[in-house]
Design a protein around this motif. Structure first.
Motif, short mmCIF file in Angstrom:
data_model
loop_
_atom_site.label_atom_id
_atom_site.label_comp_id
_atom_site.label_asym_id
_atom_site.label_seq_id
_atom_site.Cartn_x
_atom_site.Cartn_y
_atom_site.Cartn_z
N LEU A 1 0.80 -1.22 0.00
CA LEU A 1 0.00 0.00 0.00
C LEU A 1 0.83 1.27 0.00
O LEU A 1 0.38 2.31 -0.50
N ALA A 2 2.04 1.23 0.54
CA ALA A 2 2.86 2.44 0.60
C ALA A 2 3.18 2.97 -0.80
O ALA A 2 3.37 4.17 -0.99
N VAL A 3 3.21 2.08 -1.78
CA VAL A 3 3.49 2.53 -3.16
C VAL A 3 2.39 3.48 -3.63
O VAL A 3 2.65 4.46 -4.33
N LEU A 4 1.15 3.20 -3.23
CA LEU A 4 0.04 4.07 -3.63
C LEU A 4 0.17 5.45 -2.98
O LEU A 4 -0.21 6.46 -3.59
N THR A 5 0.68 5.50 -1.76
CA THR A 5 0.93 6.79 -1.12
C THR A 5 1.90 7.62 -1.94
O THR A 5 1.70 8.83 -2.16
N ALA A 6 2.97 6.99 -2.41
CA ALA A 6 3.99 7.71 -3.19
C ALA A 6 3.41 8.23 -4.50
O ALA A 6 3.68 9.38 -4.90
N ILE A 7 2.62 7.42 -5.18
CA ILE A 7 2.06 7.84 -6.47
C ILE A 7 1.10 9.00 -6.28
O ILE A 7 1.08 9.95 -7.07
N SER A 8 0.32 8.96 -5.21
CA SER A 8 -0.74 9.95 -5.00
C SER A 8 -0.27 11.19 -4.26
O SER A 8 -1.02 12.17 -4.16
N ALA A 9 0.94 11.20 -3.72
CA ALA A 9 1.40 12.25 -2.80
C ALA A 9 1.09 13.65 -3.34
O ALA A 9 1.49 14.00 -4.44
N ASN A 10 0.38 14.44 -2.52
CA ASN A 10 -0.14 15.72 -2.98
C ASN A 10 -0.28 16.70 -1.82
O ASN A 10 -1.24 17.45 -1.75
N SER A 11 0.70 16.68 -0.91
CA SER A 11 0.61 17.58 0.25
C SER A 11 2.00 17.99 0.75
O SER A 11 2.40 17.64 1.85
N PRO A 12 2.74 18.76 -0.06
CA PRO A 12 4.08 19.18 0.36
C PRO A 12 4.09 20.38 1.29
O PRO A 12 5.13 20.68 1.88
N TYR A 13 2.95 21.08 1.42
CA TYR A 13 2.87 22.28 2.26
C TYR A 13 1.90 22.05 3.41
O TYR A 13 0.90 21.34 3.27
N TRP A 14 2.19 22.70 4.53
CA TRP A 14 1.34 22.56 5.72
C TRP A 14 1.32 23.88 6.46
O TRP A 14 2.36 24.36 6.92
N ARG A 15 0.16 24.51 6.50
CA ARG A 15 -0.03 25.72 7.28
C ARG A 15 1.02 26.79 6.96
O ARG A 15 1.64 27.38 7.84
N GLY A 16 1.25 27.00 5.66
CA GLY A 16 2.12 28.07 5.21
C GLY A 16 3.58 27.72 5.07
O GLY A 16 4.39 28.60 4.72
N LEU A 17 3.94 26.46 5.29
CA LEU A 17 5.36 26.09 5.27
C LEU A 17 5.59 24.89 4.36
O LEU A 17 4.78 23.97 4.30
N PRO A 18 6.75 24.88 3.66
CA PRO A 18 7.16 23.64 2.99
C PRO A 18 7.58 22.63 4.04
O PRO A 18 8.27 22.97 5.00
#
Length: 399
Positions: free
Chosen positions: A147-164
């Protein structure tokens, strides 16, 4: 062929500033339930997000059309309030959030404190039909190491509350604050699965079974296995592709059961490591290979998953579709890469002495990220709107 459907969580955003807006109640107010459509919108934990649901589908093209309709439906509702929706797994911009008025959510906020207060995250959940709960547990045991492979393919959240964040999927990091989130052990039987769920409930930590947040679980409300590891995808075609991969995982697991193949007895600690690595590096660096759990280039691990699933994908007429889709994602990158590139394009246009290369993105740059996401979220949606009547918004509150 097994039916499958998805749930997508979307942010409601200001189209000018990119800030999340607490408008879920407004989007749903005054609408009547229409369960006959098989589609709908519902509240989630935060008023700054809305969830879409598709009806069960048989093919990639049917599901893609449903996903696009759901996004268009949510966006049309948001536009009535001068807002838009964005398929972003976390908000790039910092903003105080508002919990949906609901007794259950109020208790969650009180009991889980900052974890619940900050939990503005948007996931992508894939439901795949199974013959029985017993088959469902077999599936859970066989798919857990991939399942972790699906996380990598879908990853879409590099920013959090104004910060990289330094992560490709920071949603995974935020989500894993919940006490039952993440990978589960091999259960071995439905009895063992039910026993584990009951023991978790008996601790008194959880409010109810709805807080069993395993990476994959038996659905409480549908005869399905629900896989929950993916970020909501920026592009609808990527979302439909991941759903196809999940369905192939479920079918492959069922066939392995019939052939007497035992699930891999990978320690849960290693699965957590694989999930963390996928969340951190996405498709940019190494992933942990699901065979020996040693680092390998991400593209090699992704293609290994396609190879593993290829007999089922070929039998279902989806192998070439998946190969083309995976090649496209590996070439252009996932949603996290698109977000960073959108911020970089804005910075390049605004470059001056106050914003030297390598400086953190400004709020304006992050607003540009959201603006890009708004366009990407509904790309292709209007093209399908004439094919049959548009679904009606449904008012749904989860128990």
């Amino acid at each position: 062929m097994r039916t499958f459907g998805v749930e997508e969580e979307l942010l409601i955003v200001d189209p000018v500033t990119g800030e999340p807006l607490a408008l879920a109640d407004a989007l749903l107010a005054g609408t009547e339930p229409a369960p006959e459509t098989g589609m709908g919108l519902s509240h989630e934990l935060k008023l700054e997000q809305i969830e879409t649901q598709t009806r069960p589908c048989h093919s990639y093209s049917e599901l893609l059309q449903q996903i696009r309709r759901g996004r268009a439906m949510a966006n049309d509702g948001a536009r009535k309030h001068n807002a838009r929706v964005a398929a972003l797994a976390t908000s790039p911009l910092a903003k105080n959030t508002h919990t949906t008025p609901d007794p259950r959510f109020a208790v969650m906020l009180e009991r889980f404190g900052l974890t619940a207060h900050e939990q503005l995250t948007c996931g992508f959940h894939v439901h795949t039909a199974v013959e029985s709960p017993e088959e469902g547990v077999v599936v859970l045991d066989h798919i857990r190491d991939k399942l972790a492979v699906l996380t990598a393919i879908s990853a879409n959240s590099p920013y959090w509350r104004g910060l990289p964040t330094g992560f490709e999927s920071y949603r995974i990091q935020a989500w894993n604050r919940w006490p039952t989130s993440g990978p589960s052990a091999v259960f071995g039987s439905l009895t063992a699965y039910r026993r584990m769920v009951q023991r978790l409930l008996d601790t008194g930590v959880l409010l109810d079974e709805g807080m069993i947040y395993f990476d994959a679980r038996i659905s409480r409300n549908h005869p399905t296995v629900e896989v929950r590891v993916a970020d909501v995808c920026l592009r609808s075609e990527d979302a439909a592709l991941i759903a196809v991969l999940v369905r192939a995982l479920v079918e492959t697991a069922s066939l392995e059961m019939l052939d007497g193949v035992e699930p891999a007895s990978v320690p849960t600690a290693l699965l957590r490591m694989a999930s963390w690595q996928a969340s951190n590096s996405g498709l940019r660096g190494d992933l942990l290979d699901f065979g020996d759990f040693r680092p390998q280039p991400a593209a090699d691990v992704v293609w290994a998953l396609v190879d593993y699933l290829s007999p089922v994908l070929d039998d279902q007429g989806e192998l070439e579709l998946v190969k083309a889709g995976i090649s496209d994602i590996l070439e252009r990158g996932n949603g996290a890469r698109e977000q960073r590139e959108a911020a970089e394009r804005f910075n390049n246009r605004q470059r001056d002495a106050q914003n030297p290369p390598g400086s953190p993105p400004s709020n304006e740059a992050l607003g540009a990220v959201v603006g890009h996401a708004v366009k990407a979220t509904i790309r292709g949606a209007t093209a399908d709107s004439h094919k049959d009547p548009a679904p009606i918004l449904t008012r749904v509150r989860r128990p």
